[in-house]
Motif scaffolding. Structure first.
Motif, PDB file in Angstrom:
ATOM      1  N   THR A 111     -11.827  14.388 -13.662  1.00 46.96           N
ATOM      2  CA  THR A 111     -11.687  14.547 -15.590  1.00 46.96           C
ATOM      3  C   THR A 111     -10.623  13.482 -15.642  1.00 46.96           C
ATOM      4  O   THR A 111     -10.762  12.913 -17.084  1.00 46.96           O
ATOM      5  CB  THR A 111     -11.104  16.102 -14.920  1.00 46.96           C
ATOM      6  N   LEU A 112     -10.879  12.196 -14.937  1.00 47.78           N
ATOM      7  CA  LEU A 112      -9.587  11.722 -15.877  1.00 47.78           C
ATOM      8  C   LEU A 112     -10.840  10.802 -15.666  1.00 47.78           C
ATOM      9  O   LEU A 112     -10.587   9.934 -17.399  1.00 47.78           O
ATOM     10  CB  LEU A 112      -8.998  10.958 -14.357  1.00 47.78           C
ATOM     11  N   ILE A 113     -12.184  10.306 -14.711  1.00 49.99           N
ATOM     12  CA  ILE A 113     -13.221   9.247 -15.602  1.00 49.99           C
ATOM     13  C   ILE A 113     -13.265   9.732 -16.743  1.00 49.99           C
ATOM     14  O   ILE A 113     -14.122   9.512 -17.524  1.00 49.99           O
ATOM     15  CB  ILE A 113     -13.857   9.472 -14.124  1.00 49.99           C
ATOM     16  N   CYS A 127     -15.306   9.443 -22.506  1.00 52.60           N
ATOM     17  CA  CYS A 127     -16.526  10.332 -23.130  1.00 52.60           C
ATOM     18  C   CYS A 127     -14.990  10.382 -24.532  1.00 52.60           C
ATOM     19  O   CYS A 127     -15.208   9.528 -25.891  1.00 52.60           O
ATOM     20  CB  CYS A 127     -15.641  12.318 -23.349  1.00 52.60           C
ATOM     21  N   GLN A 128     -14.137   9.244 -24.231  1.00 51.39           N
ATOM     22  CA  GLN A 128     -13.618   8.864 -25.245  1.00 51.39           C
ATOM     23  C   GLN A 128     -14.261   7.099 -25.668  1.00 51.39           C
ATOM     24  O   GLN A 128     -14.238   7.136 -26.448  1.00 51.39           O
ATOM     25  CB  GLN A 128     -12.079   8.227 -25.107  1.00 51.39           C
ATOM     26  N   ARG A 129     -14.437   6.679 -24.497  1.00 53.27           N
ATOM     27  CA  ARG A 129     -15.123   4.640 -25.650  1.00 53.27           C
ATOM     28  C   ARG A 129     -16.652   5.745 -26.193  1.00 53.27           C
ATOM     29  O   ARG A 129     -17.289   5.173 -26.816  1.00 53.27           O
ATOM     30  CB  ARG A 129     -15.302   4.647 -24.438  1.00 53.27           C
ATOM     31  N   LEU A 130     -17.390   6.646 -25.203  1.00 55.60           N
ATOM     32  CA  LEU A 130     -18.244   7.103 -26.272  1.00 55.60           C
ATOM     33  C   LEU A 130     -18.007   7.550 -27.708  1.00 55.60           C
ATOM     34  O   LEU A 130     -18.811   7.430 -29.157  1.00 55.60           O
ATOM     35  CB  LEU A 130     -18.880   8.071 -25.915  1.00 55.60           C
ATOM     36  N   ASP A 178     -12.135  15.773 -21.818  1.00 57.86           N
ATOM     37  CA  ASP A 178     -12.770  15.797 -20.564  1.00 57.86           C
ATOM     38  C   ASP A 178     -13.952  16.227 -20.528  1.00 57.86           C
ATOM     39  O   ASP A 178     -14.644  15.930 -19.301  1.00 57.86           O
ATOM     40  CB  ASP A 178     -12.320  15.792 -19.347  1.00 57.86           C
ATOM     41  N   GLY A 179     -14.675  17.314 -21.036  1.00 52.34           N
ATOM     42  CA  GLY A 179     -15.405  18.020 -20.536  1.00 52.34           C
ATOM     43  C   GLY A 179     -16.710  18.267 -22.111  1.00 52.34           C
ATOM     44  O   GLY A 179     -16.761  19.867 -22.282  1.00 52.34           O
ATOM     45  N   PRO A 180     -16.814  17.300 -21.954  1.00 53.47           N
ATOM     46  CA  PRO A 180     -17.714  17.825 -23.296  1.00 53.47           C
ATOM     47  C   PRO A 180     -19.652  17.858 -22.549  1.00 53.47           C
ATOM     48  O   PRO A 180     -19.988  18.645 -21.277  1.00 53.47           O
ATOM     49  CB  PRO A 180     -18.533  16.068 -23.533  1.00 53.47           C
ATOM     50  N   ARG A 181     -20.401  18.239 -23.718  1.00 50.82           N
ATOM     51  CA  ARG A 181     -22.351  18.343 -23.190  1.00 50.82           C
ATOM     52  C   ARG A 181     -22.709  17.717 -24.109  1.00 50.82           C
ATOM     53  O   ARG A 181     -22.838  17.142 -25.214  1.00 50.82           O
ATOM     54  CB  ARG A 181     -22.362  19.837 -23.534  1.00 50.82           C
ATOM     55  N   ILE A 182     -23.432  17.022 -23.766  1.00 53.84           N
ATOM     56  CA  ILE A 182     -24.672  15.268 -23.884  1.00 53.84           C
ATOM     57  C   ILE A 182     -26.356  15.696 -23.969  1.00 53.84           C
ATOM     58  O   ILE A 182     -26.578  16.113 -22.482  1.00 53.84           O
ATOM     59  CB  ILE A 182     -23.610  14.839 -23.273  1.00 53.84           C
TER      60      ILE A 182
END
Length: 597
Positions: free
Chosen positions: A314-316, A321-324, A454-458
């Motif tokens: 989840t850290l990764i 996701c932040q960078r995205l 840390d928990g998106p859907r893409i």
């Protein structure tokens, strides 16, 4: 209902009654043991009831219901569950869950026992909150002032977190409970008590620690082993913070599992005074509230399977996701000054979910801003008024609808724009804060502050189409469940989080408190969402058309089945690939016309 029953209802423990109503409403919404799908409608003198017969026909349960509309077409009402054979009213969570567990598949009955324990812990917490209300209110007003609209900066935001922690979740009935913690532990470490405490630290061999951003990436306040009273480990070990509640058996088991029991050293000297945020496992430094440390806790909230430890993946995912999101904002300049993203790219772990830390850095420049998590808006401030009314008085000429209007306009614009890129975030009420920048003689500038992404859907297809070579490779993330090649998982997350929890919950919440007519608020939610959707492509298969057809105009909407997946059923029995993204369906309160019968 008899006069005796009415009197009993008037004098019984209101905490128990309120919790049981919420629990039964959730069980009905999630169709537990067929309460929604197998029960027969029965009309009685006091209104509609449901009658659920056991599979063998030897017993029936009766549940009085009332119209609802949010998440479910109807919900439970007093006098709650009744056993038909003897007319007994089941007025405690333990009685209700025992009776319903008897109707469940034998393989699932242990889940009902577990949920009964979850309810017991939650009820104890609710009673503790009731007993300490005046004490905590006095503590907050003494420290921050009598007007919550003037609690500024990230330090003041922690006071708003305290109010939110005493307010129920819009959907999950036992959200105030934390498994395994007693009253003294809650008073010492939980956000609803606004405590201060010192962190513990463990010195870990340098080679055992994963720190992804170079040799010295950790914050400047980070202690060396020497600072912690371990000078002999200065050149061989790195300090890792440990929440005081994790010290003891959980920490020893983690060290044993990683082979560090003989080489890692727990410092006797505490270091850095902190305060809990709404998340509890995340703490803010008292002297530097822009720095948050997310630490593993061996407890669970929102379901016994929702453990508050920290998996390294989840850290990764949070950093990726932040960078995205930063990539999207660079392409959408209107959000550069209105959407703030907390920096969550700095972290460390030692290969175990109890040996990890996320170093969240909140943006600078918020000292004079009012920072309020969405979860706090409908909470009671000191004195009993809703926090949103205080904020409206202080910043929106006394009009809470104007505040909600401005917040939804920005939030829906941001989230629908992300949907156009194929992205949906788990940005529920706890993970999104409003930032109000006061302006003399006028309304404030309103911004959003996002964290814990840390928990998106893409949808990889939409993302590649939108970003081209700037689209991240899925290998940059750890959790393969994040990625899909169609809109459905992204749309479901968008609906259950952004629409329900950040939109509909406030419409129904304000209306239930008699603040504004429900239709007025639902029209506001629908109109602001429709405006945001209208900025997307509306051709066949395009994002705007997808949201129009499957959210705004759909006959039903997905609804989280949180109790089922989080506690009642195992993953094997529920089929939930992700307990936080397991769904049933409910009515679409956004439709302008009633669905055809």
């Amino acid at each position: 209902m008899t006069a005796a029953t009415t009197a009993k209802g008037d004098t019984s423990d209101t905490c128990e009654r309120d919790l049981l109503e919420r629990v039964l409403g959730a069980l009905l919404r999630e169709d537990v043991v067929g309460l929604r799908s197998r029960a027969l409608a029965v009309e009685r003198q006091d209104g509609p009831w449901l009658r659920l017969v056991a599979a063998g026909g030897e017993e029936a349960l009766l549940l009085p219901i009332a119209d609802d509309g949010f998440q479910g077409a109807c919900t439970a009402r007093l006098p709650l569950l009744v056993r038909e054979s003897d007319g007994a009213e089941l007025t405690t969570c333990a009685e209700v869950l025992h009776a319903m567990g008897a109707l469940a598949d034998p393989a699932d009955r242990s889940g009902f026992d577990a949920f009964a324990e979850e309810c017991r812990q939650t009820l104890a917490t609710m009673r503790l909150h009731a007993r300490t209300r005046n004490e905590v209110d006095g503590h907050l007003t003494d420290r921050y002032g009598t007007d919550p609209a003037g609690w500024t900066g990230l330090a003041g935001g922690l006071a708003h977190d305290t109010l939110a922690a005493r307010h129920d979740h819009p959907v999950y009935p036992t959200a105030r409970g934390r498994s395994g913690l007693d009253d003294d532990q809650l008073r010492s470490y939980a956000p609803e008590f606004h405590p201060r405490f010192a962190l513990r630290w463990i010195a870990v061999p340098r080679q055992a620690l994963t720190v992804p951003r170079g040799d010295r990436p950790l914050p400047g306040r980070w202690p060396t082993p020497a600072v912690l009273g371990l000078p002999h480990l200065l050149h061989t070990h790195v300090a890792l913070p440990v929440h005081p509640l994790t010290v003891g058996t959980p920490l020893r088991e983690a060290l044993r599992a990683t082979g560090l029991l003989d080489t890692a050293v727990l410092a006797e000297r505490p270091y850095l005074e902190v305060m809990p945020t709404l998340s509890m496992r995340t703490v803010a430094l008292v002297d530097e509230p822009t720095l948050h440390l997310k630490l593993p806790l061996v407890t669970a909230t929102l379901g016994l399977r929702n453990r508050r430890t920290i998996k390294s993946g989840t850290l990764i995912d949070g950093a990726a996701c932040q960078r995205l999101l930063e990539t999207v904002i660079a392409r959408e300049p209107r959000f550069r000054d209105t959407v703030l993203i907390a920096d969550e790219t700095v972290y460390a772990h030692a290969g175990h979910e109890c040996l990890a830390v996320l170093c969240r850095r909140c943006p600078d420049g918020l000292k004079d801003s009012v920072v309020v998590p969405l979860a706090a808006l409908l909470s009671e401030a000191p004195g009993g008024r809703l926090l949103i009314d205080h904020l409206a008085d202080g910043h929106y000429d006394g009009d809470p609808v104007a505040l909600l209007d401005e917040a939804l306009t920005l939030l829906f614009d941001w989230q629908t724009t992300l949907f156009g890129y194929g992205i949906a975030l788990e940005s529920h009420q706890q993970n999104v804060s409003l930032v109000l920048d006061p302006k003399p003689g006028g309304r404030p500038r309103l911004r959003l502050l996002l964290k814990d992404n840390d928990g998106p859907r893409i949808n990889t297809v939409r993302l590649r189409d939108a970003l081209g070579d700037d689209a991240p490779d899925p290998s940059a993330f750890d959790d393969a469940r994040i990625f899909c090649d169609d809109d459905r998982p992204v749309r479901d997350l968008f609906t259950t989080i952004t629409v329900h929890l950040c939109g509909g919950a406030f419409a129904f919440g304000l209306a239930r408190r008699g603040r504004v007519p429900l239709e007025t608020l639902l029209t506001l939610v629908r109109d602001r969402l429709a405006e945001a959707v209208g900025r997307l492509g509306m051709g066949p298969g395009q994002p705007g058309a997808i949201l129009r057809d499957h959210v705004l105009n759909a006959p039903e909407l997905p609804v989280k089945a949180m109790v089922t997946a989080g506690t009642l059923l195992t993953k094997e029995r529920s089929g939930a690939a992700d307990i936080n993204k397991h769904y049933t369906t409910g009515p679409n309160y956004l439709r302008r016309t009633a669905p055809p019968r």
